[in-house]
Design a protein around this motif. Sequence first.
Motif, PDB file in Angstrom:
ATOM      1  N   GLU A   3       0.838  -1.202   0.000  1.00 31.48           N
ATOM      2  CA  GLU A   3       0.000   0.000   0.000  1.00 31.48           C
ATOM      3  C   GLU A   3       0.876   1.256   0.000  1.00 31.48           C
ATOM      4  O   GLU A   3       0.613   2.222  -0.721  1.00 31.48           O
ATOM      5  CB  GLU A   3      -0.890  -0.008   1.250  1.00 31.48           C
ATOM      6  CG  GLU A   3      -1.794   1.207   1.364  1.00 31.48           C
ATOM      7  CD  GLU A   3      -2.181   1.510   2.808  1.00 31.48           C
ATOM      8  OE1 GLU A   3      -1.290   1.486   3.697  1.00 31.48           O
ATOM      9  OE2 GLU A   3      -3.361   1.773   3.045  1.00 31.48           O
ATOM     10  N   GLU A   4       1.938   1.229   0.809  1.00 31.02           N
ATOM     11  CA  GLU A   4       2.812   2.398   0.909  1.00 31.02           C
ATOM     12  C   GLU A   4       3.556   2.657  -0.405  1.00 31.02           C
ATOM     13  O   GLU A   4       3.715   3.801  -0.830  1.00 31.02           O
ATOM     14  CB  GLU A   4       3.798   2.204   2.078  1.00 31.02           C
ATOM     15  CG  GLU A   4       3.102   2.293   3.439  1.00 31.02           C
ATOM     16  CD  GLU A   4       3.841   1.609   4.590  1.00 31.02           C
ATOM     17  OE1 GLU A   4       3.325   1.647   5.717  1.00 31.02           O
ATOM     18  OE2 GLU A   4       4.908   1.009   4.351  1.00 31.02           O
TER      19      GLU A   4
ATOM     20  N   VAL B 246       1.074   4.192  -2.840  1.00 34.21           N
ATOM     21  CA  VAL B 246       0.885   5.626  -2.581  1.00 34.21           C
ATOM     22  C   VAL B 246       2.030   6.408  -3.211  1.00 34.21           C
ATOM     23  O   VAL B 246       1.831   7.425  -3.877  1.00 34.21           O
ATOM     24  CB  VAL B 246       0.804   5.886  -1.054  1.00 34.21           C
ATOM     25  CG1 VAL B 246       1.022   7.362  -0.750  1.00 34.21           C
ATOM     26  CG2 VAL B 246      -0.535   5.433  -0.511  1.00 34.21           C
TER      27      VAL B 246
ATOM     28  N   LEU C 203      -5.719  10.748  -0.800  1.00 36.77           N
ATOM     29  CA  LEU C 203      -4.793  10.842   0.338  1.00 36.77           C
ATOM     30  C   LEU C 203      -5.378  11.683   1.465  1.00 36.77           C
ATOM     31  O   LEU C 203      -4.927  11.614   2.595  1.00 36.77           O
ATOM     32  CB  LEU C 203      -3.499  11.555  -0.086  1.00 36.77           C
ATOM     33  CG  LEU C 203      -2.704  11.029  -1.258  1.00 36.77           C
ATOM     34  CD1 LEU C 203      -1.647  12.048  -1.645  1.00 36.77           C
ATOM     35  CD2 LEU C 203      -2.064   9.709  -0.864  1.00 36.77           C
TER      36      LEU C 203
ATOM     37  N   LEU D 238      -4.759   5.605   5.970  1.00 36.04           N
ATOM     38  CA  LEU D 238      -3.417   5.160   5.597  1.00 36.04           C
ATOM     39  C   LEU D 238      -2.558   4.968   6.840  1.00 36.04           C
ATOM     40  O   LEU D 238      -2.878   5.477   7.919  1.00 36.04           O
ATOM     41  CB  LEU D 238      -2.754   6.224   4.711  1.00 36.04           C
ATOM     42  CG  LEU D 238      -3.430   6.559   3.389  1.00 36.04           C
ATOM     43  CD1 LEU D 238      -2.790   7.802   2.772  1.00 36.04           C
ATOM     44  CD2 LEU D 238      -3.340   5.385   2.429  1.00 36.04           C
TER      45      LEU D 238
ATOM     46  N   ALA E 261       2.750   5.653   5.164  1.00 37.43           N
ATOM     47  CA  ALA E 261       2.217   6.002   3.840  1.00 37.43           C
ATOM     48  C   ALA E 261       1.999   7.512   3.732  1.00 37.43           C
ATOM     49  O   ALA E 261       2.318   8.125   2.711  1.00 37.43           O
ATOM     50  CB  ALA E 261       0.913   5.256   3.576  1.00 37.43           C
TER      51      ALA E 261
ATOM     52  N   ALA F 256       3.895   9.896   1.125  1.00 32.91           N
ATOM     53  CA  ALA F 256       3.130  10.756   0.216  1.00 32.91           C
ATOM     54  C   ALA F 256       3.569  12.211   0.388  1.00 32.91           C
ATOM     55  O   ALA F 256       3.716  12.945  -0.595  1.00 32.91           O
ATOM     56  CB  ALA F 256       1.641  10.629   0.496  1.00 32.91           C
TER      57      ALA F 256
END
Lengths: 395, 387
Positions: free
Chosen positions: A22-23, A26, A64, A77, A81, A85
């Motif tokens: 997931e990170e 992103v 985000l 998140l 993350a 971002a």
Amino acid sequence: MTIQAVERGLDFYQLDALLTPEERDVRERVRSFCDEEVLPVINRYWERAEFPFELVPKLAALNLTGGVIKGYGCPGLSAVAVGIATAELSRGDGSLETFLGVTSGLAMGSIYHCGSEEQKQHWLPAMARMEKIGAFGLTEPFVGSDASHIRTTATRVGDRYVLNGAKRWIGNASFADVVVIWAQDSETGKVGGFLVEKGTPGFAATVIEGKIAKRSVLNADITLSNCEIAEANRLPNARSFRDTAVVLKNTRYGVAWEAVGHAMAAFEIAREYTLKREQFGKPIASYQLVQQKLVQMLGDVTAMQFMCWRLCRLLDEDANQVTEGMASLAKQHCAARARQVVALGRELLGGNGILLENHLARHFADMEAVYTYEGTNEINTLVVGREITGIAAFV
Amino acid sequence: MAPVLPQMSNLARMFQQVNLGAMVRTLGNIQPTDLALIVKSITDRARPKKIPAINGDFYDISDVLTPEERVIQQAVRSYMEQRVRPVIGKYWERGEFPHELVPGFARMIGETFGSRPYAIDALGPTLTGIAAMEMARVDASMYTFFGVHWGLCMGSLYLFGSEEQKQRWMPPLERFEKIGSWALTEPDVGSANRCRAEDHGTARGGRLGHQRARRSGAATRPLPISISFCAHVSDHQVNAFIIERDTPGYSVEKLEGKTALRAVQNANIRLENVHVSEANRLPGVTSFRDVARQLAVARSVVAWAMAGTAMGAYERALDYANKRVQFGRRSLPSSSFKTGWCRCSVMSPRCRACCCGSASYTRAMARSATSAPRWPRPSAASICARR
């Protein structure tokens, strides 16, 4: 490091391997957004000191906004993350990052940490979609570092509050749909949070002109003269400055990542430039004095990346184990190092380093704001100093 | 001694705000040292100390000047403070040059540098440096405008021009009726000064081709002339040419989007088959070594200007810290706020070091009369830049 590893974005010690899918996702999303949408247009906005409203829908689509907040239409998140971002967005443009940080981290964070269930339901989903934009009003013309002694007052009159005072440097305030105003409750003397909606009589915001950093985020002077709001717009869980400090603690790591992003950009631009620029018949990257600067920059960026990553992992495991000092150290240290990294990068570009078209000039200028905002270097130093010595040395 | 009575209204206000029980318990734990500190802090506040005058020249480097020279320094300072400081911020932000200031600036230069022929050298290196410091103390763009016009353009004519060229060009330049520029750097040639612009010598004069970049002053209005350095095709040595703005084949385009010295107008210059008469070649330039000699002189003045910029920053920072109140106190004079205090105390000796470095260099220059000594050239400029 292979040259390839730099071209994917500066990651000398394979931080990549420590990120969740997931990170990484992103990071890729924000990076493409910056490369494709932000970099082609941002310099002109920066020079004219205008905010790029055209980019807001595309920024919203990155999903985000709301960051670590779970539920209420927010992405939920990990702190890592959000940090990644933040760094990626700053690597593109610092003003845009500040715009997001103010509405997502500070304004939504205040409502999330201090708001009632109704307030959260009302504001957070719309703000997560960026249909509504938030601002955060703490700093005042005469109160910066001494933030717990704000002078703006909130006086209860029946079922309403009347706000009076002034705020300064408030990002997004000139167009925000909701501004979180921190004010001293006249009855209790304690600091409380109040939601002031766009168009409330008695609220006026004027954009501050003549900034030399983060020129495309709009900061404003706010005046509140008998600005009346409903009791329902008071944040019930903001009972003293300690609650404000919780919101700030949870955004401070973002500012540290912001410094990482500016420093990464500076290194990448400078490395590419020194390989292409030829003087005395060969690329300047082949000169020892140039390599020395590049290596110093790389060392600082790499150390900063891991410091910030570790801080965020601690937050993700259990936010309570992260002390104020831990949050402040990352902001203080990374901002100070990044300020040197962007300066070295600017130096390596020679005269081309003061032209916006090469992008480094913007990072160089923007770092000045990062160095000072969200707790000056001095105040964050003293927060850490207090924690490790037990002695408060603020005054 | 009569007993000093406490102000009853203050005491009454204090008791309204204080939890008496908690205060008594706290007082029970108080140590003698704490008490002494509290009493000192209250008495210090009751007798506010006078804020000392702000002085960026802490070790009085201006002492090297004679009283007459100090008058000149003051004249430059008051012009910069009164005319430039109030308006320059807006020009800086818009990236525009303050043309409105040129007539007054010219008058000030006339009154300080004097109007005798070739006033360029009238003040000698130390006072010229101090004048540059005073300009940059208020605004480095204004200093750069002056440095390019006076030191580089007029300096080239002065060092390398023929008597006829000097007689023709120096008087209007000294009066700022014409504005000078100076073109050496090229798009691909910065640190390595090997010009690519070429001069094809012919009987009538020279023909210049290629492009060059980043020249301050080139885009300013009142009739600029440009001293352009080009490589001679026959032996690849550097030559210099005077080019007037309306010369065919010569075009100037302002460089947009700078983040430093925004009030200075730097430009890209394009030279396409520019014909220059032999009379416009500076006979004193026959190789890059000549340019280097001029650069050595110019760099010493730039070192002074950097000392001025640092002085200006120190003085503004000290003034701000003296006025800005946080935690109920001014940032500086109290023993608290150590970080801010420490910054200012660090700045002051660095300003001094810059001044001293520049001063010793320019004095060495004055001693050697015509040419700058080799050894201190990089050091004076680089000491100041680092700090």
